[in-house]
Motif scaffolding. Structure first.
Motif, short mmCIF file in Angstrom:
data_model
loop_
_atom_site.label_atom_id
_atom_site.label_comp_id
_atom_site.label_asym_id
_atom_site.label_seq_id
_atom_site.Cartn_x
_atom_site.Cartn_y
_atom_site.Cartn_z
N HIS A 146 38.00 -30.84 0.30
CA HIS A 146 37.03 -30.07 1.09
C HIS A 146 35.62 -30.24 0.56
CE1 HIS A 146 40.36 -28.29 3.14
NE2 HIS A 146 40.84 -27.74 2.04
N ALA A 147 34.67 -30.05 1.46
CA ALA A 147 33.26 -30.12 1.10
C ALA A 147 32.89 -28.99 0.15
CB ALA A 147 32.38 -30.07 2.35
N GLN A 148 33.51 -27.84 0.33
CA GLN A 148 33.24 -26.71 -0.54
C GLN A 148 34.45 -26.49 -1.44
OE1 GLN A 148 32.24 -23.68 2.32
NE2 GLN A 148 30.07 -24.23 2.22
N LEU A 149 34.15 -26.16 -2.69
CA LEU A 149 35.17 -26.10 -3.71
C LEU A 149 35.18 -24.72 -4.33
CD1 LEU A 149 37.03 -28.11 -5.28
CD2 LEU A 149 35.11 -28.50 -6.80
N TYR A 176 46.38 -30.85 -5.75
CA TYR A 176 46.05 -29.68 -6.55
C TYR A 176 46.82 -28.47 -6.06
CZ TYR A 176 43.36 -25.96 -8.76
OH TYR A 176 42.99 -24.85 -9.49
N MET A 177 46.91 -28.29 -4.76
CA MET A 177 47.59 -27.12 -4.21
C MET A 177 49.09 -27.15 -4.51
SD MET A 177 45.41 -25.11 -3.22
CE MET A 177 43.65 -25.36 -3.32
N ALA A 214 44.39 -35.18 -3.85
CA ALA A 214 43.94 -34.26 -2.81
C ALA A 214 43.67 -32.85 -3.33
CB ALA A 214 44.99 -34.19 -1.70
N TYR A 215 42.57 -32.29 -2.82
CA TYR A 215 42.28 -30.87 -2.98
C TYR A 215 42.11 -30.33 -1.55
CZ TYR A 215 39.80 -26.52 -3.80
OH TYR A 215 39.43 -25.20 -3.80
N VAL A 216 43.21 -29.87 -0.98
CA VAL A 216 43.21 -29.37 0.40
C VAL A 216 43.89 -28.02 0.39
CG1 VAL A 216 43.98 -29.82 2.76
CG2 VAL A 216 43.27 -31.73 1.31
N SER A 217 43.11 -26.97 0.65
CA SER A 217 43.62 -25.60 0.54
C SER A 217 43.90 -24.95 1.89
CB SER A 217 42.65 -24.73 -0.26
OG SER A 217 41.39 -24.69 0.40
N GLY A 225 40.25 -29.12 9.47
CA GLY A 225 39.10 -29.88 8.97
C GLY A 225 39.47 -31.30 8.59
N GLY A 226 38.45 -32.02 8.19
CA GLY A 226 38.60 -33.44 7.89
C GLY A 226 39.51 -33.73 6.72
N ALA A 227 39.42 -32.93 5.65
CA ALA A 227 40.27 -33.17 4.48
C ALA A 227 41.75 -32.97 4.84
CB ALA A 227 39.87 -32.26 3.33
N ALA A 228 42.04 -31.94 5.59
CA ALA A 228 43.42 -31.68 6.00
C ALA A 228 43.93 -32.79 6.92
CB ALA A 228 43.53 -30.32 6.70
N THR A 229 43.09 -33.27 7.80
CA THR A 229 43.47 -34.37 8.69
C THR A 229 43.75 -35.64 7.88
OG1 THR A 229 42.16 -33.45 10.50
CG2 THR A 229 42.70 -35.79 10.63
N THR A 230 42.91 -35.90 6.89
CA THR A 230 43.11 -37.07 6.03
C THR A 230 44.40 -36.95 5.23
OG1 THR A 230 40.72 -37.42 5.91
CG2 THR A 230 42.07 -38.48 4.20
N LEU A 231 44.68 -35.76 4.71
CA LEU A 231 45.91 -35.55 3.95
C LEU A 231 47.14 -35.76 4.84
CD1 LEU A 231 47.38 -34.80 1.37
CD2 LEU A 231 47.06 -32.39 1.96
N ARG A 232 47.11 -35.23 6.07
CA ARG A 232 48.24 -35.45 6.99
C ARG A 232 48.44 -36.94 7.26
NH1 ARG A 232 46.30 -30.70 9.29
NH2 ARG A 232 45.04 -31.82 10.82
N TYR A 233 47.33 -37.67 7.41
CA TYR A 233 47.41 -39.11 7.64
C TYR A 233 48.06 -39.81 6.45
CZ TYR A 233 46.07 -43.80 9.10
OH TYR A 233 46.10 -45.11 9.48
N ALA A 234 47.68 -39.40 5.23
CA ALA A 234 48.29 -39.98 4.02
C ALA A 234 49.78 -39.68 3.99
CB ALA A 234 47.59 -39.43 2.78
#
Length: 166
Positions: A8-11, A139-140, A113-116, A120-129
């Motif tokens: 995510h953009a914010q951490l 991390y989660m 991955a840091y997807v909480s 959003g884009g990070a979650a979409t990228t993680l699903r693609y992976a």
């Protein structure tokens, strides 16, 4: 071995995430990772780049590559060893980052991955992976496993206490 990052953009929990990134990247380097793709946007990307620059002091063989979503942006690329522009010439500008992220996943062996949350884009990228069956270090997942371990330990202590009371 090529490693990429998605987050995510914010951490939140920045210090804990930084310690986790040190441990994960150290392990990956010990396992032979030499190339690290970074997107360069947002808190998680910046933290990953910072940690890798610190790791490079002990492991000068690693390479930090900034993967560009756009050409000719005048973006500061100092702190990276190289830049790469994936084949995005025909992609509309508004989709460039998501297509760049997919390219990074496709090219990498490991995704850190840091997807909480699941939007959003990070979650979409993680699903693609996950769809591409990439090795994912999350991390989660680490946090969830730690919490489950604490719950099991608490349950065992309560069970032991009940046994002693009988």
């Amino acid at each position: 071995m090529i490693v990429t990052f998605c987050g995510h953009a914010q951490l939140s929990q920045g210090e804990q995430v930084k310690e986790w990134l040190y441990a994960v990247t150290h392990h990956l380097i010990e396992q032979g990772a030499t190339t690290f793709f970074l997107g360069g946007y947002g808190d998680f990307d910046h933290l990953a780049a910072f940690v890798l620059r610190e790791q490079r002091k002990q492991h000068p063989q690693i390479e930090l590559i900034l993967v560009l979503a756009y050409l000719n942006t005048g973006r500061d690329t100092s702190g990276y060893d190289n830049t790469v522009y994936p084949p995005l010439e025909t992609v509309p500008r508004r989709f460039a980052i998501s297509h760049r992220n997919r390219w990074m996943v496709e090219t990498a062996d490991v995704v850190v991955a840091y997807v909480s949350h699941d939007w959003g884009g990070a979650a979409t990228t993680l699903r693609y992976a996950q769809q591409k069956k990439k090795q994912i270090i999350s991390y989660m997942d680490m946090v969830r496993d730690a919490v489950q371990g604490q719950v099991r330990a608490t349950e065992a202590m309560q069970k032991s206490r009940i046994q002693k009371e009988k």
